[in-house]
Design a protein around this motif. Structure first.
Motif, PDB file in Angstrom:
ATOM      1  N   LEU A 337     -86.921  29.559  94.137  1.00  0.00           N
ATOM      2  CA  LEU A 337     -86.427  29.877  95.422  1.00  0.00           C
ATOM      3  C   LEU A 337     -86.544  31.220  95.866  1.00  0.00           C
ATOM      4  O   LEU A 337     -86.892  31.515  96.848  1.00  0.00           O
ATOM      5  CB  LEU A 337     -84.913  29.087  95.865  1.00  0.00           C
ATOM      6  CG  LEU A 337     -84.258  29.589  96.760  1.00  0.00           C
ATOM      7  CD1 LEU A 337     -84.853  28.876  97.971  1.00  0.00           C
ATOM      8  CD2 LEU A 337     -82.783  28.878  96.748  1.00  0.00           C
ATOM      9  N   ALA A 338     -86.125  31.975  94.935  1.00  0.00           N
ATOM     10  CA  ALA A 338     -86.196  33.491  95.049  1.00  0.00           C
ATOM     11  C   ALA A 338     -87.546  34.094  95.437  1.00  0.00           C
ATOM     12  O   ALA A 338     -87.601  34.807  96.304  1.00  0.00           O
ATOM     13  CB  ALA A 338     -85.373  34.238  93.861  1.00  0.00           C
ATOM     14  N   ALA A 339     -88.652  33.351  94.573  1.00  0.00           N
ATOM     15  CA  ALA A 339     -89.911  33.992  94.763  1.00  0.00           C
ATOM     16  C   ALA A 339     -90.394  33.529  96.184  1.00  0.00           C
ATOM     17  O   ALA A 339     -90.966  34.292  96.795  1.00  0.00           O
ATOM     18  CB  ALA A 339     -90.648  33.365  93.503  1.00  0.00           C
ATOM     19  N   ALA A 340     -90.038  32.071  96.388  1.00  0.00           N
ATOM     20  CA  ALA A 340     -90.377  31.893  97.845  1.00  0.00           C
ATOM     21  C   ALA A 340     -89.685  32.638  98.921  1.00  0.00           C
ATOM     22  O   ALA A 340     -90.547  32.897  99.924  1.00  0.00           O
ATOM     23  CB  ALA A 340     -90.210  30.272  97.887  1.00  0.00           C
ATOM     24  N   SER A 341     -88.578  32.752  98.868  1.00  0.00           N
ATOM     25  CA  SER A 341     -87.894  33.537  99.868  1.00  0.00           C
ATOM     26  C   SER A 341     -88.403  34.995  99.861  1.00  0.00           C
ATOM     27  O   SER A 341     -88.588  35.642 101.055  1.00  0.00           O
ATOM     28  CB  SER A 341     -86.486  33.522  99.686  1.00  0.00           C
ATOM     29  OG  SER A 341     -85.952  32.327  99.476  1.00  0.00           O
ATOM     30  N   GLY A 342     -88.771  35.720  98.670  1.00  0.00           N
ATOM     31  CA  GLY A 342     -89.053  36.841  98.664  1.00  0.00           C
ATOM     32  C   GLY A 342     -90.385  37.199  99.327  1.00  0.00           C
ATOM     33  O   GLY A 342     -90.878  38.232  99.781  1.00  0.00           O
ATOM     34  N   ILE A 343     -91.114  35.925  99.794  1.00  0.00           N
ATOM     35  CA  ILE A 343     -92.514  36.189 100.567  1.00  0.00           C
ATOM     36  C   ILE A 343     -92.323  36.805 102.069  1.00  0.00           C
ATOM     37  O   ILE A 343     -92.883  37.805 102.407  1.00  0.00           O
ATOM     38  CB  ILE A 343     -93.316  35.114 100.616  1.00  0.00           C
ATOM     39  CG1 ILE A 343     -93.500  34.627  99.282  1.00  0.00           C
ATOM     40  CG2 ILE A 343     -94.264  34.906 101.517  1.00  0.00           C
ATOM     41  CD1 ILE A 343     -94.140  32.909  99.253  1.00  0.00           C
TER      42      ILE A 343
END
Length: 420
Positions: A337-343
């Motif tokens: 989730l963090a990786a996807a949100s960081g996009i």
């Protein structure tokens, strides 16, 4: 109302008229006695007249103020007509200022003295900026006016009417938030365009990057990358701007964590602080290595609405994916989730994870998630520059972003195990 309050309000109405009269009288100070439409004393009396009629309307009937304003407007119209017949001067500024002085004097008596005083100052400031404003208008180009109108259309007209609630699967898509990001990207692009045009490329780009990075560093990067694609001579300096905006994200992230969950701050201070230091150092090196540019650089477009809309579509996809990962994997999907949100953004995931500590999430897991979002977001900014701008801007930004990401990873590993 006491007698003292009554006299104070009437005095303020008089002072408002005198303030506007000072500016109007100074403009026509060389005119012969009786040769100007209205001066200091006349404007003072106009403000007082508005205050008296405001008092009468408040005590007797509000409709009387409307009739008084209508009569005063007719008197101003007659004076304007006679002035045009005599001098062939079609300027209406002084007559409009007189109407404003009357209205503000009345506004004091209607219970808004602070607003009336503030608007009087704004009126005098606007009147005194005649040369500056006319100079801006002469230099304003058609595409700049069109871009400003587009920005006002999508922000003032469209944004307020969009629903601020979730739609679609898991109610993950919020039209207001998505369009707000579109408006933000367009506003930063337009701000950066005018900053470069007015202050020159060196100061304008750095000013836009530093202050724009406080709000949305990804949007700033997108705007600068598009500018770099169209202006090859600006690319070295734009690369420094991207690093400056991107690096500003890190102290902003720490401030958000400190406000929401201070217990997380010691864990994040080292990795996030290292990335900030390396990023600012890279921005300084890129700026110092950039060749000095001419004071004026031709910029083709203030911003492209289509680019901002495409970014909004990407943001919508990321919002949907983020909620899906959380629903499918639960707490195990925090890192995904963090990786996807960081996009697209780090603030939303930072607020979300920090708000779950202490309670439903371990401090170490939340810290890892925030760092992952920051690393991914920094990488995405570099990729935006590579694919949109290309050239020397892409090479310089890619090297600097790689240094920031590697230093952040190294600092994170050095402070492990955070999850404990």
């Amino acid at each position: 109302m006491t007698q003292l309050e009554l006299f104070l309000d009437l005095g303020l109405a008089l002072a408002i008229g005198l303030l506007i009269g000072v500016e109007r009288g100074w403009k026509t100070r060389e005119a012969e006695e009786g040769g100007r439409f209205a001066g200091l004393r006349t404007f003072g009396l106009i403000g007082l007249l508005g205050g008296v009629w405001g008092l009468i309307a408040r005590e007797v009937d509000p409709l009387l103020l409307g009739f008084a304003l209508l009569g005063f407007t007719g008197l101003m119209g007659l004076g304007y007509y006679l002035g045009v017949q005599r001098d062939r001067d079609y300027g209406f500024t002084t007559e409009a200022a007189a109407l404003v002085a009357f209205a503000l004097g009345a506004l004091v008596q209607l219970g808004y003295p602070a607003a009336a005083a503030a608007m009087a100052v704004v009126t005098v400031t606007l009147l005194s900026f005649k040369v500056v404003v006319h100079g801006w208008l002469r230099r304003l180009e058609p595409q700049e006016l069109n871009a400003t109108l587009q920005l006002l259309l999508i922000s003032v007209v469209l944004l307020p009417i969009l629903p601020d609630r979730g739609y679609g699967p898991w109610q993950a898509l919020n039209p207001y938030i998505i369009w707000w990001m579109v408006v933000l990207i367009a506003a930063i692009s337009l701000f950066g365009y005018f900053a470069v045009k007015i202050a020159g490329p060196d100061r304008g780009i750095l000013f836009t990057s530093a202050f724009g990075g406080l709000a949305a560093s990804t949007a700033v990067t997108l705007s600068l990358a598009r500018m770099g694609r169209e202006n090859a001579e600006l690319q070295p300096l734009l690369a420094a701007g991207v690093l400056l905006a991107s690096s500003t994200m890190f102290p902003r992230l720490l401030l958000v964590v400190a406000a929401v969950s201070p217990a997380l701050l010691p864990t994040l201070l080292v990795p996030v602080g290292v990335m900030a230091v390396v990023g600012y150092a890279a921005a300084l090196l890129l700026w110092r290595s950039a060749a000095r540019l001419p004071a004026r650089v031709r910029l083709s477009h203030p911003f492209e609405l289509a680019t901002a809309v495409k970014f909004g579509a990407v943001l919508a996809l990321v919002m949907l994916l983020s909620v899906a990962l959380r629903e499918w994997y639960g707490d195990l999907g925090v890192y995904l989730l963090a990786a996807a949100s960081g996009i697209a953004d780090v603030d939303a995931i930072t607020l979300s994870l920090a708000g779950m500590v202490p309670g439903t999430l371990l401090a170490g897991v939340a810290a890892y998630g925030i760092v992952i979002a920051a690393l991914v977001n920094t990488t995405v900014k570099g990729l935006l520059v590579v694919f949109i701008a290309g050239g020397s801007m892409a090479r310089r930004t890619a090297l600097a972003v790689t240094a920031v990401v590697l230093s952040g990873m190294a600092a994170t590993l050095a402070t492990a195990p955070m999850a404990g």
